[in-house]
Scaffold this motif. Structure first.
Motif, PDB file in Angstrom:
ATOM      1  N   ALA A  15       0.448  -1.742  -0.016  1.00 16.01           N
ATOM      2  CA  ALA A  15       0.348   0.024  -0.303  1.00 16.01           C
ATOM      3  C   ALA A  15       0.650   1.474  -0.454  1.00 16.01           C
ATOM      4  CB  ALA A  15      -1.214  -0.272   1.316  1.00 16.01           C
ATOM      5  N   GLN A  16       1.490   1.513   0.560  1.00 11.45           N
ATOM      6  CA  GLN A  16       2.614   2.286   1.447  1.00 11.45           C
ATOM      7  C   GLN A  16       3.173   3.208  -0.377  1.00 11.45           C
ATOM      8  OE1 GLN A  16       2.702   4.198   3.374  1.00 11.45           O
ATOM      9  NE2 GLN A  16       1.139   3.320   5.308  1.00 11.45           N
ATOM     10  N   ASN A  17       4.035   1.296  -0.670  1.00 13.24           N
ATOM     11  CA  ASN A  17       5.086   1.849  -1.922  1.00 13.24           C
ATOM     12  C   ASN A  17       4.581   1.831  -3.457  1.00 13.24           C
ATOM     13  OD1 ASN A  17       7.925   1.034  -1.190  1.00 13.24           O
ATOM     14  ND2 ASN A  17       7.082   0.361   0.013  1.00 13.24           N
ATOM     15  N   ARG A  18       3.106   1.610  -3.423  1.00 18.19           N
ATOM     16  CA  ARG A  18       2.105   1.381  -4.855  1.00 18.19           C
ATOM     17  C   ARG A  18       1.177   2.417  -4.994  1.00 18.19           C
ATOM     18  NH1 ARG A  18       7.078  -0.374  -6.008  1.00 18.19           N
ATOM     19  NH2 ARG A  18       7.258  -3.067  -6.565  1.00 18.19           N
ATOM     20  N   HIS A  19       0.118   1.154  -4.387  1.00 18.39           N
ATOM     21  CA  HIS A  19      -1.565   1.872  -4.391  1.00 18.39           C
ATOM     22  C   HIS A  19      -1.570   3.332  -3.620  1.00 18.39           C
ATOM     23  CE1 HIS A  19      -3.214  -1.902  -4.531  1.00 18.39           C
ATOM     24  NE2 HIS A  19      -2.250  -2.233  -4.470  1.00 18.39           N
ATOM     25  N   LEU A  20      -0.938   3.628  -2.518  1.00 20.65           N
ATOM     26  CA  LEU A  20      -1.034   5.004  -1.568  1.00 20.65           C
ATOM     27  C   LEU A  20      -0.020   5.972  -2.812  1.00 20.65           C
ATOM     28  CD1 LEU A  20      -1.060   4.004   1.423  1.00 20.65           C
ATOM     29  CD2 LEU A  20      -2.996   5.219   1.295  1.00 20.65           C
ATOM     30  N   LEU A  21       0.584   5.773  -3.289  1.00 20.90           N
ATOM     31  CA  LEU A  21       1.686   6.782  -3.847  1.00 20.90           C
ATOM     32  C   LEU A  21       0.530   7.339  -5.496  1.00 20.90           C
ATOM     33  CD1 LEU A  21       5.452   5.662  -2.772  1.00 20.90           C
ATOM     34  CD2 LEU A  21       3.716   7.400  -1.928  1.00 20.90           C
ATOM     35  N   GLU A  22      -0.101   5.260  -6.045  1.00 20.98           N
ATOM     36  CA  GLU A  22      -0.269   5.862  -7.840  1.00 20.98           C
ATOM     37  C   GLU A  22      -2.256   6.999  -7.188  1.00 20.98           C
ATOM     38  OE1 GLU A  22      -0.153   2.091  -9.895  1.00 20.98           O
ATOM     39  OE2 GLU A  22       1.867   2.271  -9.023  1.00 20.98           O
ATOM     40  N   TYR A  23      -2.214   6.641  -6.604  1.00 22.40           N
ATOM     41  CA  TYR A  23      -3.936   6.988  -6.184  1.00 22.40           C
ATOM     42  C   TYR A  23      -3.570   8.396  -6.328  1.00 22.40           C
ATOM     43  CZ  TYR A  23      -6.941   2.295  -5.593  1.00 22.40           C
ATOM     44  OH  TYR A  23      -7.624   1.834  -5.865  1.00 22.40           O
ATOM     45  N   GLU A  24      -2.656   8.983  -4.796  1.00 24.63           N
ATOM     46  CA  GLU A  24      -2.790   9.982  -5.231  1.00 24.63           C
ATOM     47  C   GLU A  24      -2.023  10.933  -6.340  1.00 24.63           C
ATOM     48  OE1 GLU A  24      -0.250  12.949  -1.725  1.00 24.63           O
ATOM     49  OE2 GLU A  24       1.175  11.169  -2.304  1.00 24.63           O
ATOM     50  N   ALA A  25      -1.238   9.820  -7.357  1.00 27.59           N
ATOM     51  CA  ALA A  25      -0.973  10.744  -8.484  1.00 27.59           C
ATOM     52  C   ALA A  25      -2.062  11.140  -9.277  1.00 27.59           C
ATOM     53  CB  ALA A  25      -0.170   9.849  -9.202  1.00 27.59           C
ATOM     54  N   ASN A  26      -3.259   9.888  -9.344  1.00 23.13           N
ATOM     55  CA  ASN A  26      -3.735  10.294 -10.041  1.00 23.13           C
ATOM     56  C   ASN A  26      -4.708  11.663 -10.018  1.00 23.13           C
ATOM     57  OD1 ASN A  26      -6.288   9.135 -11.218  1.00 23.13           O
ATOM     58  ND2 ASN A  26      -5.192   7.452 -11.568  1.00 23.13           N
ATOM     59  N   GLU A  27      -5.038  12.194 -11.185  1.00 25.19           N
ATOM     60  CA  GLU A  27      -6.179  13.092 -10.345  1.00 25.19           C
ATOM     61  C   GLU A  27      -7.354  13.473 -10.115  1.00 25.19           C
ATOM     62  OE1 GLU A  27      -4.795  15.903 -13.409  1.00 25.19           O
ATOM     63  OE2 GLU A  27      -3.065  16.571 -13.222  1.00 25.19           O
ATOM     64  N   GLU A  28      -8.286  11.681 -10.775  1.00 23.32           N
ATOM     65  CA  GLU A  28      -9.704  11.818 -10.867  1.00 23.32           C
ATOM     66  C   GLU A  28     -10.260  10.060  -9.340  1.00 23.32           C
ATOM     67  OE1 GLU A  28     -11.145  10.618 -14.806  1.00 23.32           O
ATOM     68  OE2 GLU A  28      -9.146   9.561 -15.141  1.00 23.32           O
ATOM     69  N   VAL A  29      -8.864  10.440  -8.559  1.00 20.84           N
ATOM     70  CA  VAL A  29      -8.902  10.192  -7.214  1.00 20.84           C
ATOM     71  C   VAL A  29      -9.114  11.487  -5.905  1.00 20.84           C
ATOM     72  CG1 VAL A  29      -7.878   8.116  -6.121  1.00 20.84           C
ATOM     73  CG2 VAL A  29      -8.292   7.783  -8.039  1.00 20.84           C
ATOM     74  N   ASP A  30     -10.069  10.964  -5.072  1.00 14.67           N
ATOM     75  CA  ASP A  30      -9.593  11.568  -3.575  1.00 14.67           C
ATOM     76  C   ASP A  30      -8.939   9.871  -2.583  1.00 14.67           C
ATOM     77  OD1 ASP A  30      -9.262  14.366  -4.499  1.00 14.67           O
ATOM     78  OD2 ASP A  30     -12.001  13.958  -4.521  1.00 14.67           O
ATOM     79  N   ILE A  31      -8.396   9.748  -2.237  1.00 11.93           N
ATOM     80  CA  ILE A  31      -7.734   9.138  -1.538  1.00 11.93           C
ATOM     81  C   ILE A  31      -8.942   9.225   0.341  1.00 11.93           C
ATOM     82  CG2 ILE A  31      -6.834   7.584   0.777  1.00 11.93           C
ATOM     83  CD1 ILE A  31      -4.306   8.352  -1.486  1.00 11.93           C
ATOM     84  N   VAL A  32     -10.058   9.015   1.116  1.00 10.71           N
ATOM     85  CA  VAL A  32     -11.636   9.142   1.449  1.00 10.71           C
ATOM     86  C   VAL A  32     -10.780   8.227   2.563  1.00 10.71           C
ATOM     87  CG1 VAL A  32     -12.121  10.439   0.034  1.00 10.71           C
ATOM     88  CG2 VAL A  32     -13.015   8.154   0.995  1.00 10.71           C
ATOM     89  N   ALA A  33     -10.491   7.330   3.133  1.00 12.62           N
ATOM     90  CA  ALA A  33      -9.874   6.517   4.437  1.00 12.62           C
ATOM     91  C   ALA A  33      -8.895   5.529   4.206  1.00 12.62           C
ATOM     92  CB  ALA A  33     -11.545   5.484   4.182  1.00 12.62           C
ATOM     93  N   VAL A  34      -8.812   4.661   5.322  1.00  6.64           N
ATOM     94  CA  VAL A  34      -7.699   4.510   4.557  1.00  6.64           C
ATOM     95  C   VAL A  34      -7.554   3.011   6.132  1.00  6.64           C
ATOM     96  CG1 VAL A  34      -5.335   5.108   4.306  1.00  6.64           C
ATOM     97  CG2 VAL A  34      -5.718   5.001   6.351  1.00  6.64           C
ATOM     98  N   CYS A  35      -7.679   1.992   6.463  1.00  2.94           N
ATOM     99  CA  CYS A  35      -7.757   1.004   7.242  1.00  2.94           C
ATOM    100  C   CYS A  35      -7.049   0.277   7.494  1.00  2.94           C
ATOM    101  CB  CYS A  35      -9.028   0.101   6.901  1.00  2.94           C
ATOM    102  SG  CYS A  35      -9.321  -1.305   8.361  1.00  2.94           S
ATOM    103  N   ALA A  46      -3.109   7.900   7.318  1.00  2.00           N
ATOM    104  CA  ALA A  46      -4.539   8.487   7.211  1.00  2.00           C
ATOM    105  C   ALA A  46      -3.986   9.896   6.800  1.00  2.00           C
ATOM    106  CB  ALA A  46      -5.060   8.153   9.059  1.00  2.00           C
ATOM    107  N   GLU A  47      -2.933  10.215   8.642  1.00  2.00           N
ATOM    108  CA  GLU A  47      -2.132  11.992   7.935  1.00  2.00           C
ATOM    109  C   GLU A  47      -1.738  12.113   7.075  1.00  2.00           C
ATOM    110  OE1 GLU A  47      -0.213  14.834  11.351  1.00  2.00           O
ATOM    111  OE2 GLU A  47      -0.195  12.652  12.292  1.00  2.00           O
ATOM    112  N   ALA A  48      -1.591  11.555   6.373  1.00  2.00           N
ATOM    113  CA  ALA A  48      -0.241  11.021   5.160  1.00  2.00           C
ATOM    114  C   ALA A  48      -0.955  11.711   4.293  1.00  2.00           C
ATOM    115  CB  ALA A  48       1.342  10.468   5.741  1.00  2.00           C
ATOM    116  N   PHE A  49      -1.742  11.166   3.947  1.00  2.00           N
ATOM    117  CA  PHE A  49      -3.007  11.233   3.014  1.00  2.00           C
ATOM    118  C   PHE A  49      -3.822  11.783   3.294  1.00  2.00           C
ATOM    119  CE2 PHE A  49       0.661   7.861   2.184  1.00  2.00           C
ATOM    120  CZ  PHE A  49       0.695   7.782   0.889  1.00  2.00           C
ATOM    121  N   GLY A  50      -4.444  12.563   4.019  1.00  2.00           N
ATOM    122  CA  GLY A  50      -5.321  13.622   3.916  1.00  2.00           C
ATOM    123  C   GLY A  50      -6.736  13.040   4.747  1.00  2.00           C
ATOM    124  N   ALA A  51      -6.429  11.885   4.847  1.00  2.00           N
ATOM    125  CA  ALA A  51      -7.926  10.396   4.788  1.00  2.00           C
ATOM    126  C   ALA A  51      -8.245  10.186   6.945  1.00  2.00           C
ATOM    127  CB  ALA A  51      -7.247   9.108   4.808  1.00  2.00           C
TER     128      ALA A  51
END
Length: 343
Positions: A15-35, A46-51
């Protein structure tokens, strides 16, 4: 159209090395929650990605109205959490291997169909430039009849990559169900099916734990595969390739051979029987060695499929077929017989 609201379940290394970074780089996505069950990890992420942070995925699904979910959890949780996400009305991107059995995979596929949602499995090798080019060369007849192949994926093991290091779930059979074959081998099974454009029918597996002590899953595996048209070859997966990763594939055909990710400079080398050699510089494959921060293409494809209502390249059925190759290899290793794959 407003941005897709995305949740990531499991905040470990993938998640840290792939998913979160690639979602963050995609302009059509907002990361709203992490678990994550480790509360501190969930809070920091959550703090790092505003979720918003959660420690229970069911709690997340009941409180958040998300459009899409990435499931980045230990293998035994892939099916139940993916199904919960689909039932909650979210599209699901699940890490590989998609499940621990054919039955679980079928349940995931049925849940996606029942809820009218997309299910994609994160087999990133299909998006590698050299692999896609090789698929096109084979499809066009450039290599003539394909005879055989050898493919391998190995590195020093997940302890250098996983969030828990040597205490990683990767090493525990009750959580991982399978070791190097599930972590790495399933990637190559999926790649070969994609590049060759056909299914495998026979699998012989030699599955060993001979390198790492105190683990309950395989760390070295060698498989012999035969496709429906009679292409034969080897697939190896290892957590004991020291000191460096090997992620190469070589395909041999009537008119020549293709070397994929087998050279430090050229990601694809085509060598022909007439003496010609073509070197392709297509950008390097994803690597866990160097931090691997380049974009895999997986998340962008997933988002594009949702936004444009397209079928994912690796949907549930595709993920299941690649999983079945690995399940067949395990069965072969246990029975000491060649396993035939169901058509």
């Amino acid at each position: 159209m407003s941005n897709l609201k995305v949740a990531i379940i499991g905040c470990g290394s993938i998640a840290q090395n792939r998913h979160l970074l690639e979602y963050e780089a995609n302009e059509e996505v907002d990361i709203v929650a992490v678990c994550d069950i480790v509360e501190e990890r969930a809070m920091v992420t959550a703090e790092a990605f505003g979720a918003r942070a959660y420690t229970d995925y069911e709690d997340l699904f009941s409180k958040e109205n998300v459009d899409a979910v990435s499931v980045c959890l230990p293998n035994y949780l892939h099916a139940p959490v993916s199904i919960a996400g689909l039932n909650a009305g979210a599209h699901v991107l699940c890490e590989k291997p998609m499940a621990t059995s054919r039955e679980e995979a079928n349940e995931m596929i049925e849940a996606a169909e029942r809820n009218g949602k997309k299910l994609m499995i994160a087999h990133n090798q299909r998006f590698v430039s050299s692999h896609e080019k090789a698929r096109k060369l084979i499809e066009s007849g450039d290599l003539g009849k394909v005879y055989s192949f050898r493919t391998t994926f190995g590195h020093g093991g997940p302890e250098g990559w996983s969030a828990e290091g040597e205490d990683s779930w990767f090493f525990k059979k009750d959580q991982a169900f399978i070791g190097a074959m599930g972590d790495l081998g399933v990637h190559k099974a999926d790649l070969l099916r994609h590049v060759l454009g056909e299914e495998f029918v026979d699998v012989a597996g030699f599955i060993e734990n001979n390198a790492k002590e105190g683990i309950t899953v395989d760390d070295n595996a060698v498989c012999i595969l035969r496709s429906e048209s009679g292409v034969v070859g080897t697939l190896t997966a290892s957590w004991a390739y020291n000191p460096q990763e090997d992620n190469s594939t070589v395909i041999y055909g009537e008119k020549g051979m293709l070397r994929l990710e087998d050279d430090s400079t050229y990601s694809l080398i085509a060598q022909y029987a007439n003496g010609d050699t073509v070197n392709y510089e297509l950008g390097q494959i994803q690597s866990n060695d160097e931090g691997g921060q380049t974009n895999t293409g997986v998340i962008d494809h997933f988002v594009e499929c949702i936004v444009q209502d397209k079928k994912p390249l690796i949907d549930g059925e595709e993920g299941k077929r690649s999983l079945e190759v690995i399940l067949a290899a395990i069965e072969s290793g246990e029975t000491r017989k060649i396993t035939q794959l169901e058509k």
